[in-house]
Motif scaffolding. Structure first.
Motif, PDB file in Angstrom:
ATOM      1  N   ALA A 294       0.840  -1.203   0.000  1.00 41.21           N
ATOM      2  CA  ALA A 294       0.000   0.000   0.000  1.00 41.21           C
ATOM      3  C   ALA A 294       0.872   1.249   0.000  1.00 41.21           C
ATOM      4  O   ALA A 294       0.572   2.232  -0.689  1.00 41.21           O
ATOM      5  N   GLN A 295       1.971   1.199   0.737  1.00 43.03           N
ATOM      6  CA  GLN A 295       2.885   2.348   0.778  1.00 43.03           C
ATOM      7  C   GLN A 295       3.528   2.571  -0.592  1.00 43.03           C
ATOM      8  O   GLN A 295       3.655   3.712  -1.043  1.00 43.03           O
ATOM      9  N   VAL A 296       3.900   1.505  -1.279  1.00 41.45           N
ATOM     10  CA  VAL A 296       4.486   1.623  -2.616  1.00 41.45           C
ATOM     11  C   VAL A 296       3.468   2.227  -3.578  1.00 41.45           C
ATOM     12  O   VAL A 296       3.802   3.114  -4.374  1.00 41.45           O
ATOM     13  N   ARG A 297       2.209   1.764  -3.514  1.00 36.11           N
ATOM     14  CA  ARG A 297       1.167   2.322  -4.389  1.00 36.11           C
ATOM     15  C   ARG A 297       0.994   3.817  -4.143  1.00 36.11           C
ATOM     16  O   ARG A 297       0.881   4.602  -5.084  1.00 36.11           O
ATOM     17  N   GLU A 298       0.974   4.222  -2.873  1.00 36.32           N
ATOM     18  CA  GLU A 298       0.811   5.636  -2.538  1.00 36.32           C
ATOM     19  C   GLU A 298       1.999   6.458  -3.042  1.00 36.32           C
ATOM     20  O   GLU A 298       1.830   7.546  -3.599  1.00 36.32           O
ATOM     21  N   LEU A 299       3.207   5.924  -2.875  1.00 32.09           N
ATOM     22  CA  LEU A 299       4.394   6.638  -3.352  1.00 32.09           C
ATOM     23  C   LEU A 299       4.411   6.742  -4.878  1.00 32.09           C
ATOM     24  O   LEU A 299       4.807   7.775  -5.428  1.00 32.09           O
ATOM     25  N   GLU A 300       3.970   5.686  -5.564  1.00 32.52           N
ATOM     26  CA  GLU A 300       3.877   5.739  -7.026  1.00 32.52           C
ATOM     27  C   GLU A 300       2.857   6.787  -7.461  1.00 32.52           C
ATOM     28  O   GLU A 300       3.079   7.509  -8.436  1.00 32.52           O
ATOM     29  N   ARG A 301       1.738   6.867  -6.737  1.00 28.80           N
ATOM     30  CA  ARG A 301       0.716   7.871  -7.054  1.00 28.80           C
ATOM     31  C   ARG A 301       1.278   9.278  -6.873  1.00 28.80           C
ATOM     32  O   ARG A 301       1.110  10.144  -7.741  1.00 28.80           O
ATOM     33  N   LEU A 302       1.975   9.500  -5.761  1.00 29.41           N
ATOM     34  CA  LEU A 302       2.564  10.817  -5.509  1.00 29.41           C
ATOM     35  C   LEU A 302       3.637  11.166  -6.538  1.00 29.41           C
ATOM     36  O   LEU A 302       3.746  12.308  -6.975  1.00 29.41           O
ATOM     37  N   LEU A 303       4.435  10.164  -6.932  1.00 24.19           N
ATOM     38  CA  LEU A 303       5.461  10.397  -7.948  1.00 24.19           C
ATOM     39  C   LEU A 303       4.816  10.792  -9.272  1.00 24.19           C
ATOM     40  O   LEU A 303       5.281  11.723  -9.951  1.00 24.19           O
ATOM     41  N   GLY A 304       3.739  10.120  -9.642  1.00 24.39           N
ATOM     42  CA  GLY A 304       3.028  10.470 -10.871  1.00 24.39           C
ATOM     43  C   GLY A 304       2.479  11.888 -10.820  1.00 24.39           C
ATOM     44  O   GLY A 304       2.550  12.640 -11.793  1.00 24.39           O
ATOM     45  N   LYS A 305       1.939  12.253  -9.678  1.00 27.37           N
ATOM     46  CA  LYS A 305       1.393  13.603  -9.502  1.00 27.37           C
ATOM     47  C   LYS A 305       2.495  14.652  -9.628  1.00 27.37           C
ATOM     48  O   LYS A 305       2.331  15.671 -10.313  1.00 27.37           O
ATOM     49  N   LYS A 306       3.629  14.415  -8.988  1.00 27.06           N
ATOM     50  CA  LYS A 306       4.749  15.369  -9.051  1.00 27.06           C
ATOM     51  C   LYS A 306       5.341  15.439 -10.459  1.00 27.06           C
ATOM     52  O   LYS A 306       5.731  16.511 -10.915  1.00 27.06           O
ATOM     53  N   THR A 307       5.371  14.319 -11.154  1.00 30.64           N
ATOM     54  CA  THR A 307       5.866  14.324 -12.535  1.00 30.64           C
ATOM     55  C   THR A 307       4.962  15.172 -13.419  1.00 30.64           C
ATOM     56  O   THR A 307       5.441  15.958 -14.242  1.00 30.64           O
ATOM     57  N   MET A 308       3.642  15.031 -13.231  1.00 33.16           N
ATOM     58  CA  MET A 308       2.693  15.822 -14.013  1.00 33.16           C
ATOM     59  C   MET A 308       2.848  17.311 -13.690  1.00 33.16           C
ATOM     60  O   MET A 308       2.866  18.150 -14.603  1.00 33.16           O
TER      61      MET A 308
END
Length: 131
Positions: A87-101
């Motif tokens: 769950a932590q990895v999924r959340e970090l991937e989501r945040l990384l995608g948001k910051k990339t955008m």
């Protein structure tokens, strides 16, 4: 009169404070011995100076298939810990995608806000003074 011989098993005491480590083969051997006819988890645990609850725990791990990882000398991680980390990895991937955008949007905004460079220099008034 019939005389029956009693077999008495002497179990040596275990010194307190001594932590023993068992590899997967030893654990599987203890469990196999406990599965033999006439044996029980408790009797095997007493024979080797182990806690019966430890053998029950090892048996549950073996039934779940976790003992195979012990044979490979890998750490056994509780399933709840695995789920929490996933769950932590999924959340970090989501945040990384948001910051990339956000980063891409800011780059585009900077390109639009920068003044266009002219290819030819602006014309200067002639020297000599009159306008």
């Amino acid at each position: 009169m019939d005389t029956k011989t009693l077999e008495v098993e002497v179990i040596p005491p275990v010194r307190p404070g001594r932590r023993r480590r068992f590899n997967a083969e030893e654990k599987q051997r203890f469990l196999a011995e406990a599965e033999m006819a006439g044996q029980s988890i408790s009797s095997v645990a007493r024979r080797y100076g182990l806690s019966a609850s430890m053998l029950f725990h090892w048996r549950r791990l073996a039934e779940e298939g976790s003992m195979s990882s012990l044979g490979a000398d890998e750490a056994v991680v509780p399933e709840s810990e695995v789920k929490r980390l996933q769950a932590q990895v999924r959340e970090l991937e989501r945040l990384l995608g948001k910051k990339t955008m956000e980063n891409e949007i800011l780059k585009e905004a900077l390109e639009l806000a920068r003044p266009k460079k002219r290819t030819s220099p602006p014309s200067l008034p002639p020297r000599g003074g009159s306008r």
